[in-house]
Design a protein around this motif. Structure first.
Motif, PDB file in Angstrom:
ATOM      1  N   LEU B 121       0.834  -1.207   0.000  1.00 51.96           N
ATOM      2  CA  LEU B 121       0.000   0.000   0.000  1.00 51.96           C
ATOM      3  C   LEU B 121       0.868   1.255   0.000  1.00 51.96           C
ATOM      4  N   ALA B 124       2.153   1.870  -3.422  1.00 53.70           N
ATOM      5  CA  ALA B 124       1.102   2.407  -4.286  1.00 53.70           C
ATOM      6  C   ALA B 124       0.859   3.879  -3.970  1.00 53.70           C
ATOM      7  N   GLU B 127       3.665   6.147  -5.303  1.00 50.88           N
ATOM      8  CA  GLU B 127       3.701   6.393  -6.746  1.00 50.88           C
ATOM      9  C   GLU B 127       2.501   7.196  -7.219  1.00 50.88           C
ATOM     10  N   LEU B 128       1.460   7.235  -6.393  1.00 49.16           N
ATOM     11  CA  LEU B 128       0.214   7.851  -6.827  1.00 49.16           C
ATOM     12  C   LEU B 128       0.248   9.371  -6.669  1.00 49.16           C
ATOM     13  N   PHE B 137      -6.184   7.322   2.138  1.00 48.92           N
ATOM     14  CA  PHE B 137      -5.475   7.184   3.416  1.00 48.92           C
ATOM     15  C   PHE B 137      -6.480   7.053   4.558  1.00 48.92           C
ATOM     16  N   TYR B 141      -6.682   3.743   6.856  1.00 44.45           N
ATOM     17  CA  TYR B 141      -6.291   3.873   8.271  1.00 44.45           C
ATOM     18  C   TYR B 141      -7.454   3.544   9.203  1.00 44.45           C
ATOM     19  N   ALA B 201      -3.059  -2.121   8.529  1.00 40.21           N
ATOM     20  CA  ALA B 201      -2.566  -1.710   7.207  1.00 40.21           C
ATOM     21  C   ALA B 201      -2.200  -0.225   7.177  1.00 40.21           C
ATOM     22  N   ALA B 206       1.772   3.980   6.904  1.00 39.66           N
ATOM     23  CA  ALA B 206       2.365   5.254   7.307  1.00 39.66           C
ATOM     24  C   ALA B 206       3.841   5.071   7.639  1.00 39.66           C
ATOM     25  N   LEU B 207       4.133   3.976   8.321  1.00 36.42           N
ATOM     26  CA  LEU B 207       5.519   3.694   8.710  1.00 36.42           C
ATOM     27  C   LEU B 207       6.414   3.578   7.475  1.00 36.42           C
ATOM     28  N   LEU B 209       5.680   4.511   4.388  1.00 36.05           N
ATOM     29  CA  LEU B 209       5.632   5.730   3.593  1.00 36.05           C
ATOM     30  C   LEU B 209       6.642   6.743   4.131  1.00 36.05           C
ATOM     31  N   GLY B 210       6.742   6.791   5.468  1.00 39.96           N
ATOM     32  CA  GLY B 210       7.750   7.655   6.083  1.00 39.96           C
ATOM     33  C   GLY B 210       9.134   7.301   5.569  1.00 39.96           C
ATOM     34  N   LEU B 213       9.488   8.309   1.836  1.00 40.09           N
ATOM     35  CA  LEU B 213       9.602   9.749   1.609  1.00 40.09           C
ATOM     36  C   LEU B 213      10.977  10.277   1.989  1.00 40.09           C
ATOM     37  N   ILE B 248      12.046  -1.035  12.251  1.00 35.12           N
ATOM     38  CA  ILE B 248      11.005  -0.627  13.212  1.00 35.12           C
ATOM     39  C   ILE B 248       9.760  -1.490  13.029  1.00 35.12           C
ATOM     40  N   GLN B 326      18.929  -0.159  14.209  1.00 40.45           N
ATOM     41  CA  GLN B 326      18.155   0.872  13.522  1.00 40.45           C
ATOM     42  C   GLN B 326      18.755   2.247  13.783  1.00 40.45           C
ATOM     43  N   GLN B 330      20.419   5.042  11.084  1.00 36.52           N
ATOM     44  CA  GLN B 330      19.837   6.355  10.852  1.00 36.52           C
ATOM     45  C   GLN B 330      20.891   7.422  10.638  1.00 36.52           C
TER      46      GLN B 330
ATOM     47  N   ASN C   9      -0.839   6.064 -13.347  1.00 40.52           N
ATOM     48  CA  ASN C   9      -1.465   6.699 -12.197  1.00 40.52           C
ATOM     49  C   ASN C   9      -2.890   6.205 -12.003  1.00 40.52           C
ATOM     50  N   TYR C 316     -12.381  10.226  14.839  1.00 38.96           N
ATOM     51  CA  TYR C 316     -11.434  10.013  13.740  1.00 38.96           C
ATOM     52  C   TYR C 316     -11.812  10.826  12.508  1.00 38.96           C
ATOM     53  N   ALA C 331       5.697   8.331  12.018  1.00 38.39           N
ATOM     54  CA  ALA C 331       6.472   7.359  11.257  1.00 38.39           C
ATOM     55  C   ALA C 331       7.854   7.906  10.938  1.00 38.39           C
TER      56      ALA C 331
END
Ligand SMILES: Nc1ncnc2c1ncn2[C@@H]1O[C@H](COP(=O)(O)OP(=O)(O)OP(=O)(O)O)[C@@H](O)[C@H]1O
Ligand SMILES: [Mg+2]
Lengths: 373, 332, 334
Positions: B121, B124, B127-128, B137, B141, B201, B206-207, B209-210, B213, B248, B326, B330, C9, C316, C331
């Motif tokens: 995920l 995906a 790239e999106l 998201f 989440y 998920a 998020a983990l 994706l961090g 990025l 992590i 870890q 870093q 995309n 939420y 994260a």
């Protein structure tokens, strides 16, 4: 109004000592400027007065009271930080009022004093703004307001103008000077900008590598540097330094032989062993005619000219080194191949020994450098 | 060293020169004040932290060497290492090994799911470029808000024989009857990780994706120039640079997997479903069963502490090592 | 090239949309099943089935075991006395006790039609909800406050012991709750004497941990040092700095802390189960007992799951942007 005294103050960060035993008196009601290159320990010294940095060794007194270990909040100093450190979520009004609030003053008093300070600093219109909606100069004035509202014993400034553009800097400089006279306050002002130091200071303290090189009035420091560092640091463009090959010391005159073998005869006696000759750009000329104290330069080359509007500087290479010279008028059209001379103003030539200390002229020499006869 | 103060003349002003002892005392008092202020701020929470995490150990650890049955047991004798040994002997051995096997298998499958859900995920998402990104998201989440018990009960809702919605839906499509069964070891060891993967998920995404990025764009671009296709880029550019996030995620999966409890309670782990009896359930039963009256007791409190030590001490050491690894990565 | 990119995309978006759709399916059917009568659990409904009518020939005992009708309450509401045979049908009950059958039907209708919700509500859902709000709310508030205090002391690591304390908090990340729960239970109940108390749970929630320490310490360290120094120069003490300057600037880190911890506190089962008596159970423990004790009334169980999920989902959705930003920020920090 207060006096600040340092007694053999040292400061180490970890194992590196950055301030090496400072003895200094900062006089009451004077604006003292700490001047020196980046990293020489000016801020550290200032922050030790403020109580933001602990003193490794030695004593600091404010008005005779030992304050090494007094809380910063209890020392009665106010400080203007380089980034102003305004409270980002508080309005201008609240920022200026903060010290009074801390002192537990009542609302009416606070309001009166804040408005008065705002009037003096021309901030009346801005009292409800947040710091992020202010220009640099306005922020600077808010920081000033916050500092003066409590009528501190000592004002401390750590390069407060360095984030402003040149024009505003000049304006704020005058503003601070005016304020200082008006309040008759003791101020310590840190800068590495010597123009700032020259225009503001009652006294300049020149620092270098954690020690004080010279203390004195701005003009005195400029005209009578006590060592090579001060001579080179104060003044733009810097003083010309020429290596001295050999010196023949006579009773009435001194013969200086420069590295290229050129001979310079000065009409007074020098005591000691001159290793370096220093002369400011305005005290040396280059021309087709030899003056009283002149050296023939052949060959020489003009590297460039710097026009500053009211005056110009010219940069030359000459057989005994490099020379910066004030003025572009008289020697502009020196034809190649004709003899040229560097003409020194003998009264304003400085000599330094191997340690860089200034060498005194001998007796019988009335002229102190700088005093025209 | 005389303590009386010396008065020194400085021009017109007079200055009190404090003695060396006064100075020393002033300095010590300042340092002490600063320490007190720090203590005032950090102290309250740290006291709780130590009191509720470290002290319990010191107090409870000795129980492992006794025959204490439960928290109310006052008749206690020292039995040495017998509790630890007993885990590897009949009759505890079968229970212990079975729960250990289930827990370990679950953790393994769960670890795979962390990547199957979270990592894919995250790729995906990375790239999106779309205005729906936020909505995606939010939805991905969302299951994170479901409680662990809720997850267990959702499984029951979907996969119970004869009444599970998923079973009924498949039946309605004419594709089979009772395709899934929430009872049975397969459900808790292979089915639960999938649902748990669905729940976590968003968190894992998020983990990762961090991590994604934080990869410098140039390294990806230059790999593209070199003609590396997408799979190669992921393998040789993305993953190596995401190592901190991956470690992590590994720590979380390890600790979370071995510690899973709530979901099992939802599956009836405390109400007789022995296939949902993992280590945490076993420890809970050993520690609290009599005080809460869940059927017959399988062992003693002391054995419960023994289980948690035998299983978790090695686990914590691994996690500790990974954590150090870890941190080291870093700073490169 | 441009078209290829767009196509790529679009296909990613399609895949994600598909995943999201599937991801929503369990939620959808949770709602359906919360309104599907337990007696109809064996049938597949794509939409909420019609509300069932009260069957006057249903036996009282069956209603009690399947729909969890509270017979004691029924007796009281109708002023009935003595033993009532659970084998009686409703019709027979009305005749024997001389109650108007229509009245009995009216009385039971909402209970039969929304059986799940009524069972959940009548078993103390609201009390549980309130307890959970108190526990999770005060855990976030106090925990955040203590975390900010810890961060204030540790930020910048001005002394060697600051780093030690910081690292020891990070250690919490790798200690599984189950490993320490027996010792913790021991301390809290035996030494602190906290039995059946929300406070015990709050204490264990606010004891500090890796996330709160990490988030607050790094954020406070990023605040210019000169602000603190400025307060000192303005004659303010450390608590002035803390109260007037630092706290107002802690919005972002507190949001991160709250949005990550809130779901964990809200959904925490173990501590509720351990430290509370069933009357005071927090929502997860409450739902767990629904699943255990009313295991046969599916409608009630799933209603319980749904109803305990709705409050946190509402939070939420209101703060979704914040949750997402925090998840990312957390994260990156982690
Ligand atoms: N907190 C600190 N820890 C370690 N070294 C420090 C610290 N603060 C300052 N120093 C060192 O002390 C020396 C003096 O620093 P200081 O800030 O006083 O210089 P400065 O004269 O104010 O320079 P600038 O004009 O650049 O502000 C520098 O070499 C600096 O690196
Ligand atoms: Mg500085």
């Amino acid at each position: 109004m207060a006096q600040v005294s340092f007694n053999k103050v040292r400061k180490s960060f970890g194992r590196t000592e950055v301030v090496h035993g400072i003895d200094l008196e900062i006089n009451s009601g004077e604006l003292t400027v700490l001047l020196g290159p980046s990293g020489c320990g000016k801020s550290t010294l200032l922050r030790m007065i403020a109580g933001l940095e602990d003193v490794t060794d030695g004593d600091i007194y404010i008005d005779g009271e030992y304050i090494n270990d007094t809380d910063a909040s209890q020392r009665g100093c106010a400080m203007v930080f380089q980034n102003y450190a305004l409270y980002p979520h508080q309005t201008v009004y609240k920022n200026i009022a903060f010290p009074l609030k801390m002192a537990g003053k009542d609302k009416a008093t606070i309001d009166r004093k804040v408005r008065e300070a705002a009037r003096i600093l021309q901030l009346d219109e801005l009292l409800d703004r947040l710091p992020r909606d202010l220009s640099g100069g306005q922020r600077q004035r808010v920081a000033m307001g916050r500092a003066m509202i409590r009528q501190p014993k000592v004002y401390l400034f750590d390069e407060p103008l360095s984030n402003l553009d040149a024009e505003l800097r000049g304006k704020m400089r005058l503003e601070i000077a005016r304020l200082q006279r008006k309040l008759n306050a003791t101020m310590v002002f840190v800068t590495h900008d010597q123009v700032e130091a020259m225009t503001l200071a009652d006294r300049v303290v020149v620092m270098h590598d954690g020690i004080i090189e010279q203390v004195g009035a701005p003009l005195a420091v400029y005209q009578r540097p006590t060592n090579r560092f001060v001579a080179g640091f104060v003044g733009t463009p810097a003083m010309n330094f020429l290596a001295v090959e050999r010196a023949e010391l006579g009773n009435e005159s001194t013969k200086i032989i420069l590295t290229g073998g050129e001979l310079l005869t000065l009409p007074y006696k020098v005591v000691g062993e001159p290793k370096v000759l220093g002369v400011r750009p305005e005290h040396v000329r280059i021309g087709a005619h030899a003056g009283a104290v002149a050296v023939r330069i052949d060959p020489f080359e003009l590297l460039g000219t710097e026009h500053l509007g009211d005056r110009s500087y010219r940069y030359f290479t000459v057989p005994f080194g490099e020379l910066t010279v004030l003025g572009a008028d008289n020697d502009a059209a020196l034809p190649r191949g004709t003899p040229a001379f560097a003409d020194f103003d003998a009264d304003n030539v400085h000599f330094f020994d191997h340690a860089g200390k200034v060498i005194q002229r001998g007796q019988g020499q009335s002229a102190i450098a700088g005093e025209r006869t | 060293m005389p303590t009386q103060q010396v008065v020194q003349d400085v021009g017109e002003g007079r200055r009190l020169l404090p003695s060396a002892r006064t100075k020393k005392r002033a300095k010590r008092s300042r340092l002490f004040r600063e320490f007190l202020v720090d203590l005032l701020y950090a102290g309250p929470q740290y006291a709780l932290y130590i009191g509720l995490l470290v002290v319990p150990f010191v107090v409870a650890l000795p129980i492992v060497f006794t025959d204490q049955i439960d928290f109310l047991d006052r008749d206690i004798d020292v039995v040495g290492m017998r509790n630890i040994v007993s885990l590897f002997q009949e009759p505890m051995r079968d229970i212990f090994f079975a729960t250990l096997r289930r827990t370990a298998l679950f953790t393994l499958v769960n670890y795979i799911m962390v990547f199957a859900f979270g990592f894919l995920l995250a790729l995906a998402m990375y790239e999106l470029s779309s205005k729906f990104k936020g909505a995606f998201f939010t939805i991905i989440y969302m299951p994170w808000m479901v409680s662990g018990v809720g997850i267990g009960l959702l499984m029951i809702m979907l996969f119970t024989r004869d009444t599970g919605t998923a079973n009924l839906a498949i039946q309605a499509l004419g594709l089979g009857k009772n395709t899934f069964d929430v009872r049975g070891e397969a459900a808790s060891v292979f089915g639960l990780p999938v649902i748990y993967g669905w729940k976590t998920a968003g968190f894992n995404m998020a983990l990762f994706l961090g991590g994604l990025l934080s990869i410098p764009r140039e390294t990806i671009e230059s790999a593209k120039m070199d003609g590396a296709n997408y799979v190669k880029r992921v393998a040789y550019v993305y993953i190596p640079q995401m190592r901190p996030s991956i470690i992590i995620a590994t720590i979380f999966a390890l600790i979370g997997g071995f510690g899973i409890f709530d979901e099992l309670v939802g599956l009836g782990g405390l109400a007789g479903n022995t296939d949902a009896r993992f280590l945490s359930i076993l420890i809970y039963e050993l520690g609290f069963a009599t005080s809460q009256n869940f059927g017959a007791k399988t062992g003693t409190l002391a054995q419960g502490i023994a289980v948690s030590l035998v299983v978790f001490l090695p686990l914590v050491s691994v996690a500790f090592y990974l954590n150090k690894l870890q941190k080291k990565m870093q700073y490169h | 090239m441009e078209r290829k990119k767009r196509l790529k995309n679009l296909s990613i978006a399609a895949i994600l949309a598909f995943y999201c759709a599937i991801s929503l399916v369990p939620f959808y059917f949770l709602v359906i099943r919360s309104f599907t009568p337990t007696l109809k659990s064996g049938e597949f409904y794509f939409w909420i089935p019609e509300r069932p009518e009260v069957q006057m020939n249903a036996r009282l005992g069956n209603l009690a075991s399947v729909n969890n009708i509270d017979i004691t309450k029924l007796k009281k509401d109708f002023g009935l006395k003595g033993y009532i045979d659970p084998r009686l049908t409703l019709q027979q009950l009305a005749e024997r006790q001389g109650i108007d059958a229509g009245e009995l039907e009216e009385y039971l209708r909402p209970f039969i039609q929304y059986n799940g919700i009524f069972v959940v509500l009548s078993n103390g859902f609201l009390k549980s909800l309130w307890g959970t709000i108190v526990v999770a709310g005060s855990s976030v508030a106090i925990g955040g406050f203590l975390g900010i205090m810890t961060g204030t002391a540790l930020a910048g690591f001005r002394r060697p012991w600051h780093l030690f304390v910081y690292n020891s908090y990070l250690l919490n990340m790798i200690v599984p709750p189950m490993m320490v729960i027996l010792p913790q239970y021991f301390i809290v109940t035996q030494f602190l004497g906290l039995q059946d108390s929300y406070f015990a749970i709050v204490l264990l929630h606010i004891k500090g941990g890796a996330l709160s320490t990490m988030v607050f310490t790094t954020y406070i360290a990023a605040i210019p040092k000169s602000l603190r120094e400025s307060v000192a120069m303005d004659g303010g003490k450390h608590y002035h700095y803390f109260w007037y300057i630092l706290l107002p600037l802690m919005g972002t880190p507190f949001a991160i802390f709250a949005s990550i911890m809130m779901p964990l506190f809200w959904n925490d089962l173990l501590l509720g189960l351990l430290f509370l008596s069933p009357e005071k159970y927090t929502l997860p423990a409450f739902v767990a007992t629904l699943g255990g004790a009313y295991g046969r009334n599916f409608e009630a169980v799933f209603s319980g799951v749904l109803m305990s999920l709705i409050p946190i989902l509402v939070v939420y959705f209101i703060f979704q942007k914040l949750f997402i930003r925090s998840a990312m920020a957390g994260a990156v920090k982690g």
